[in-house]
Design a protein around this motif. Sequence first.
Motif, PDB file in Angstrom:
ATOM      1  N   THR A   8       0.792  -1.226   0.000  1.00  0.00           N
ATOM      2  CA  THR A   8       0.000   0.000   0.000  1.00  0.00           C
ATOM      3  C   THR A   8       0.825   1.277   0.000  1.00  0.00           C
ATOM      4  O   THR A   8       0.307   2.320  -0.331  1.00  0.00           O
ATOM      5  CB  THR A   8      -0.936   0.032   1.222  1.00  0.00           C
ATOM      6  N   SER A   9       2.080   1.221   0.389  1.00  0.00           N
ATOM      7  CA  SER A   9       2.880   2.435   0.398  1.00  0.00           C
ATOM      8  C   SER A   9       4.220   2.148  -0.267  1.00  0.00           C
ATOM      9  O   SER A   9       4.668   1.018  -0.319  1.00  0.00           O
ATOM     10  CB  SER A   9       3.074   2.927   1.824  1.00  0.00           C
ATOM     11  N   PRO A  10       4.875   3.197  -0.769  1.00  0.00           N
ATOM     12  CA  PRO A  10       6.138   2.985  -1.463  1.00  0.00           C
ATOM     13  C   PRO A  10       7.192   2.381  -0.544  1.00  0.00           C
ATOM     14  O   PRO A  10       7.180   2.610   0.654  1.00  0.00           O
ATOM     15  CB  PRO A  10       6.547   4.374  -1.922  1.00  0.00           C
ATOM     16  N   ILE A  11       8.092   1.635  -1.127  1.00  0.00           N
ATOM     17  CA  ILE A  11       9.168   1.015  -0.363  1.00  0.00           C
ATOM     18  C   ILE A  11      10.394   1.914  -0.371  1.00  0.00           C
ATOM     19  O   ILE A  11      10.516   2.832  -1.169  1.00  0.00           O
ATOM     20  CB  ILE A  11       9.526  -0.370  -0.945  1.00  0.00           C
ATOM     21  N   HIS A  12      11.305   1.620   0.520  1.00  0.00           N
ATOM     22  CA  HIS A  12      12.619   2.253   0.498  1.00  0.00           C
ATOM     23  C   HIS A  12      13.446   1.488  -0.528  1.00  0.00           C
ATOM     24  O   HIS A  12      13.689   0.287  -0.358  1.00  0.00           O
ATOM     25  CB  HIS A  12      13.281   2.184   1.873  1.00  0.00           C
ATOM     26  N   LEU A  13      13.847   2.152  -1.600  1.00  0.00           N
ATOM     27  CA  LEU A  13      14.614   1.495  -2.649  1.00  0.00           C
ATOM     28  C   LEU A  13      16.080   1.417  -2.248  1.00  0.00           C
ATOM     29  O   LEU A  13      16.647   2.381  -1.726  1.00  0.00           O
ATOM     30  CB  LEU A  13      14.446   2.247  -3.968  1.00  0.00           C
ATOM     31  N   THR A  14      16.707   0.273  -2.512  1.00  0.00           N
ATOM     32  CA  THR A  14      18.077   0.012  -2.109  1.00  0.00           C
ATOM     33  C   THR A  14      19.086   0.819  -2.916  1.00  0.00           C
ATOM     34  O   THR A  14      20.045   1.341  -2.370  1.00  0.00           O
ATOM     35  CB  THR A  14      18.376  -1.491  -2.247  1.00  0.00           C
ATOM     36  N   GLU A  15      18.890   0.897  -4.216  1.00  0.00           N
ATOM     37  CA  GLU A  15      19.829   1.591  -5.104  1.00  0.00           C
ATOM     38  C   GLU A  15      19.461   3.072  -5.221  1.00  0.00           C
ATOM     39  O   GLU A  15      18.373   3.405  -5.698  1.00  0.00           O
ATOM     40  CB  GLU A  15      19.820   0.956  -6.500  1.00  0.00           C
ATOM     41  N   PRO A  16      20.347   3.982  -4.823  1.00  0.00           N
ATOM     42  CA  PRO A  16      20.038   5.413  -4.889  1.00  0.00           C
ATOM     43  C   PRO A  16      19.648   5.898  -6.292  1.00  0.00           C
ATOM     44  O   PRO A  16      18.767   6.737  -6.430  1.00  0.00           O
ATOM     45  CB  PRO A  16      21.333   6.081  -4.418  1.00  0.00           C
ATOM     46  N   ILE A  17      20.276   5.373  -7.330  1.00  0.00           N
ATOM     47  CA  ILE A  17      19.970   5.829  -8.694  1.00  0.00           C
ATOM     48  C   ILE A  17      18.543   5.463  -9.088  1.00  0.00           C
ATOM     49  O   ILE A  17      17.855   6.220  -9.776  1.00  0.00           O
ATOM     50  CB  ILE A  17      20.994   5.283  -9.719  1.00  0.00           C
ATOM     51  N   ILE A  18      18.059   4.313  -8.619  1.00  0.00           N
ATOM     52  CA  ILE A  18      16.679   3.914  -8.910  1.00  0.00           C
ATOM     53  C   ILE A  18      15.713   4.791  -8.124  1.00  0.00           C
ATOM     54  O   ILE A  18      14.679   5.213  -8.641  1.00  0.00           O
ATOM     55  CB  ILE A  18      16.475   2.412  -8.626  1.00  0.00           C
ATOM     56  N   LYS A  19      16.065   5.094  -6.892  1.00  0.00           N
ATOM     57  CA  LYS A  19      15.245   6.022  -6.106  1.00  0.00           C
ATOM     58  C   LYS A  19      15.146   7.368  -6.809  1.00  0.00           C
ATOM     59  O   LYS A  19      14.064   7.950  -6.919  1.00  0.00           O
ATOM     60  CB  LYS A  19      15.847   6.183  -4.706  1.00  0.00           C
ATOM     61  N   GLN A  20      16.277   7.874  -7.327  1.00  0.00           N
ATOM     62  CA  GLN A  20      16.280   9.142  -8.061  1.00  0.00           C
ATOM     63  C   GLN A  20      15.413   9.057  -9.315  1.00  0.00           C
ATOM     64  O   GLN A  20      14.751  10.027  -9.676  1.00  0.00           O
ATOM     65  CB  GLN A  20      17.699   9.528  -8.464  1.00  0.00           C
ATOM     66  N   TYR A  21      15.435   7.914  -9.989  1.00  0.00           N
ATOM     67  CA  TYR A  21      14.617   7.722 -11.186  1.00  0.00           C
ATOM     68  C   TYR A  21      13.142   7.971 -10.859  1.00  0.00           C
ATOM     69  O   TYR A  21      12.467   8.740 -11.535  1.00  0.00           O
ATOM     70  CB  TYR A  21      14.826   6.297 -11.725  1.00  0.00           C
ATOM     71  N   PHE A  22      12.654   7.334  -9.818  1.00  0.00           N
ATOM     72  CA  PHE A  22      11.251   7.492  -9.438  1.00  0.00           C
ATOM     73  C   PHE A  22      10.967   8.908  -8.936  1.00  0.00           C
ATOM     74  O   PHE A  22       9.937   9.491  -9.272  1.00  0.00           O
ATOM     75  CB  PHE A  22      10.848   6.443  -8.398  1.00  0.00           C
ATOM     76  N   GLU A  23      11.874   9.465  -8.141  1.00  0.00           N
ATOM     77  CA  GLU A  23      11.655  10.819  -7.625  1.00  0.00           C
ATOM     78  C   GLU A  23      11.593  11.852  -8.750  1.00  0.00           C
ATOM     79  O   GLU A  23      10.698  12.691  -8.774  1.00  0.00           O
ATOM     80  CB  GLU A  23      12.764  11.196  -6.641  1.00  0.00           C
ATOM     81  N   THR A  24      12.549  11.805  -9.672  1.00  0.00           N
ATOM     82  CA  THR A  24      12.573  12.805 -10.745  1.00  0.00           C
ATOM     83  C   THR A  24      11.403  12.636 -11.696  1.00  0.00           C
ATOM     84  O   THR A  24      10.840  13.626 -12.164  1.00  0.00           O
ATOM     85  CB  THR A  24      13.904  12.789 -11.515  1.00  0.00           C
ATOM     86  N   LEU A  25      11.016  11.407 -11.966  1.00  0.00           N
ATOM     87  CA  LEU A  25       9.841  11.193 -12.814  1.00  0.00           C
ATOM     88  C   LEU A  25       8.587  11.727 -12.144  1.00  0.00           C
ATOM     89  O   LEU A  25       7.771  12.392 -12.781  1.00  0.00           O
ATOM     90  CB  LEU A  25       9.668   9.705 -13.132  1.00  0.00           C
ATOM     91  N   ASN A  26       8.409  11.440 -10.864  1.00  0.00           N
ATOM     92  CA  ASN A  26       7.215  11.907 -10.148  1.00  0.00           C
ATOM     93  C   ASN A  26       7.193  13.426  -9.987  1.00  0.00           C
ATOM     94  O   ASN A  26       6.125  14.011  -9.802  1.00  0.00           O
ATOM     95  CB  ASN A  26       7.095  11.218  -8.789  1.00  0.00           C
TER      96      ASN A  26
END
Length: 133
Positions: A8-26
Amino acid sequence: MIKSSQKTSPIHLTEPIIKQYFETLNQANFSETAKLFTINGILKPPFEPPIEGQEAIASYLQQEAREMILLPLEEALETMEIGHTLAEIKGKVTTALFTVNVAWIFILNYQKEIVSVEVKLLASLEELVNLKR
């Protein structure tokens, strides 16, 4: 392999670059999203030919992803040959018209840049047909 899972809620992503991918897209910051890819990085959207190169990826996202919200819910990581990382992220994409289950398959190089992202729809044929209505 590392796994995380929540429904139901977003997870903490392990790889910082993947986290940035989702953050910048959103945040609709598509030029920053594209810079996360290698110079010749590839985005493989569903039902379309691959998009190659940072400039082409930024342009594509500007046209196609403006009103999308991506919600990562599950993560699986695997180390590949030559130090590359394969990451499969499952989650949802929401627009004003629909929500659909999606998997993003990332390949990261040893420098932790995105080599490619393949976007797969995890929907039945019936669900996909209903999206058009």
